[in-house]
Write an enzyme that holds these catalytic residues in place. Sequence first.
Site, mmCIF file in Angstrom:
data_model
loop_
_atom_site.group_PDB
_atom_site.id
_atom_site.type_symbol
_atom_site.label_atom_id
_atom_site.label_comp_id
_atom_site.label_asym_id
_atom_site.label_seq_id
_atom_site.Cartn_x
_atom_site.Cartn_y
_atom_site.Cartn_z
ATOM 1 N N ARG A 34 0.820 -1.218 0.000
ATOM 2 C CA ARG A 34 0.000 0.000 0.000
ATOM 3 C C ARG A 34 0.854 1.269 0.000
ATOM 4 O O ARG A 34 0.418 2.298 -0.515
ATOM 5 C CB ARG A 34 -0.939 -0.007 1.206
ATOM 6 C CG ARG A 34 -2.139 -0.908 0.973
ATOM 7 C CD ARG A 34 -3.101 -0.899 2.135
ATOM 8 N NE ARG A 34 -4.385 -1.458 1.719
ATOM 9 C CZ ARG A 34 -5.323 -1.886 2.567
ATOM 10 N NH1 ARG A 34 -5.117 -1.825 3.861
ATOM 11 N NH2 ARG A 34 -6.461 -2.378 2.104
ATOM 12 N N LYS A 199 -14.582 -12.705 6.220
ATOM 13 C CA LYS A 199 -15.671 -11.771 6.534
ATOM 14 C C LYS A 199 -16.907 -12.140 5.718
ATOM 15 O O LYS A 199 -17.273 -11.457 4.759
ATOM 16 C CB LYS A 199 -15.238 -10.343 6.205
ATOM 17 C CG LYS A 199 -14.055 -9.868 7.045
ATOM 18 C CD LYS A 199 -13.717 -8.444 6.658
ATOM 19 C CE LYS A 199 -12.326 -8.037 7.059
ATOM 20 N NZ LYS A 199 -11.810 -6.944 6.231
ATOM 21 N N GLY A 358 -7.138 -6.662 1.243
ATOM 22 C CA GLY A 358 -5.867 -6.523 1.941
ATOM 23 C C GLY A 358 -5.172 -7.858 2.128
ATOM 24 O O GLY A 358 -3.997 -8.016 1.782
ATOM 25 N N GLY A 382 -12.729 -4.080 0.734
ATOM 26 C CA GLY A 382 -14.080 -3.589 1.009
ATOM 27 C C GLY A 382 -14.524 -2.575 -0.035
ATOM 28 O O GLY A 382 -15.655 -2.616 -0.514
HETATM 29 P P1 ADP Z 1 -9.489 -9.769 2.337
HETATM 30 O O1 ADP Z 1 -8.713 -8.930 3.311
HETATM 31 O O2 ADP Z 1 -8.653 -10.215 1.171
HETATM 32 O O3 ADP Z 1 -10.781 -9.115 1.907
HETATM 33 P P2 ADP Z 1 -10.655 -11.303 4.488
HETATM 34 O O4 ADP Z 1 -10.192 -10.265 5.439
HETATM 35 O O5 ADP Z 1 -12.109 -11.470 4.276
HETATM 36 O O6 ADP Z 1 -9.911 -11.121 3.068
HETATM 37 O O7 ADP Z 1 -10.153 -12.745 4.940
HETATM 38 C C1 ADP Z 1 -8.806 -13.072 5.149
HETATM 39 C C2 ADP Z 1 -8.673 -14.107 6.210
HETATM 40 O O8 ADP Z 1 -9.547 -15.203 5.977
HETATM 41 C C3 ADP Z 1 -7.300 -14.706 6.303
HETATM 42 O O9 ADP Z 1 -6.676 -14.204 7.466
HETATM 43 C C4 ADP Z 1 -7.541 -16.221 6.377
HETATM 44 O O10 ADP Z 1 -6.797 -16.843 7.385
HETATM 45 C C5 ADP Z 1 -9.020 -16.299 6.675
HETATM 46 N N1 ADP Z 1 -9.671 -17.550 6.236
HETATM 47 C C6 ADP Z 1 -9.670 -18.099 5.010
HETATM 48 N N2 ADP Z 1 -10.313 -19.277 5.001
HETATM 49 C C7 ADP Z 1 -10.766 -19.484 6.248
HETATM 50 C C8 ADP Z 1 -11.500 -20.546 6.888
HETATM 51 N N3 ADP Z 1 -11.883 -21.615 6.211
HETATM 52 N N4 ADP Z 1 -11.751 -20.424 8.202
HETATM 53 C C9 ADP Z 1 -11.332 -19.335 8.890
HETATM 54 N N5 ADP Z 1 -10.649 -18.308 8.358
HETATM 55 C C10 ADP Z 1 -10.359 -18.389 7.049
HETATM 56 MG MG MG Z 2 -8.900 -8.638 5.419
#
Ligand code: ADP
Ligand code: MG
Length: 401
Positions: A34, A199, A358, A382
């Site tokens: 970033r 999320k 992120g 987001g």
């Molecule tokens: P981004 O930041 O790319 O939008 P998120 O914040 O939604 O993504 O999710 C990222 C997190 O999701 C990672 O820290 C990862 O460990 C977690 N994650 C992925 N698969 C699972 C799962 N099956 N159970 C729990 N956590 C998970």
């Molecule tokens: Mg995230």
Amino acid sequence: MKTIDDLDVAGKRVFVRADLNVPLKGDTITDDGRIRAVAPTIAKLLERGAKVVVASHLGRPKGEPDPQFSLAPVAVRLGEILGTPVAFATDTVGDSAKATVAALGDGEVTLLENLRFNAGETSKDDAERGAFADQLAALADLYVGDGFGAVHRKHASVFDLPARLPHAAGLLIEKELGVLKRLTEDVARPYVVVLGGSKVSDKVGVIENLLGKADRILIGGGMMFTFLAAQGHSVGASLLQEDQIPVAQDYLARGKEAGVEFVIPVDTAVAGSFPDLKGGTPAEGFEVVGVEAIPDGKLGLDIGPETARLFAEKLADAATVFWNGPMGVFEHPQFADGTRAVAQALLDSKAFTVVGGGDSAAAVRILGFDENKFGHISTGGGASLEYLEGKTLPGIAALEG
Ligand code: ADP
Ligand code: MG
């Protein structure tokens, strides 16, 4: 929307709202993506003789100074990337900020301390946010919005401040919006969307909008268990959003009608408990099981190898791919394979590939992929999702006004 080329910045104080919310371990920045992403905007303003005042949030401090969320390490890294010293103000609108800004010469840059150390930044109260925006406005003559990762937030520095100063969009926001347009207008098909991460409730909404647009939607990460439950599977102790099960069922039914193919995992890597991410010790009770055989009490932490192959197949002929959310808990080596496989499948396809989020962007780099081989790695998860949902982004609306 005006761009920085429309602003006469020489000799002026230019406030740049950046998103420097980088992952930190102690004082060490584990991914500087970033910072690198906003550097070209700052460099261009400096080159044109502006006095640049950079500001950002970091993490979620509670409206007061909290040293673990200090931007001080970011000032050092930003200086290294720009190749010029970055004066650091130890507050946001106080004596340090005022003095540092007053001392700036043309072509010099300062970074203010974390904007969220002031409660006005994120306040839901218009007057409280406005009061903080007034104080920020006193530090500058012009405003450049370039914190793409924060444009979906109605925060003082994102939404209220641009209304108080002549404003323009920075290079990063221009680039991000250009990419998102390619995903919404005249998208090249097949258009495949891959969703994962943790999320779940945040992300289920985007599917609504994608039903009319994507040709295929691949579901991994924590979200997969809500869809598996919607198909009648028991998911053990996996992440499950029970109230979203009917929503997932509705999506599956409407996908069928609309000719949108949902691809749901057929196997998953499970463990007896959430793995230790710091020590990296092997997960207790690790095994790969079919989705019809998730043991009670175990939790799914990645897609399985059959699913990884299936997803790769469903990505092979894509012309456009949008990916948000890791396929598993990639921070632990035993649950990184699914995320690695999807990243590789994106590189193997001829598609225009966009990775947003992120953690998704960090995952790609931490797993050792060359970020330049992707079509675009977005700095905003987001923000990208809300744009694709068709929502108005406060920070973009403010720049258009
Ligand atoms: P981004 O930041 O790319 O939008 P998120 O914040 O939604 O993504 O999710 C990222 C997190 O999701 C990672 O820290 C990862 O460990 C977690 N994650 C992925 N698969 C699972 C799962 N099956 N159970 C729990 N956590 C998970
Ligand atoms: Mg995230």
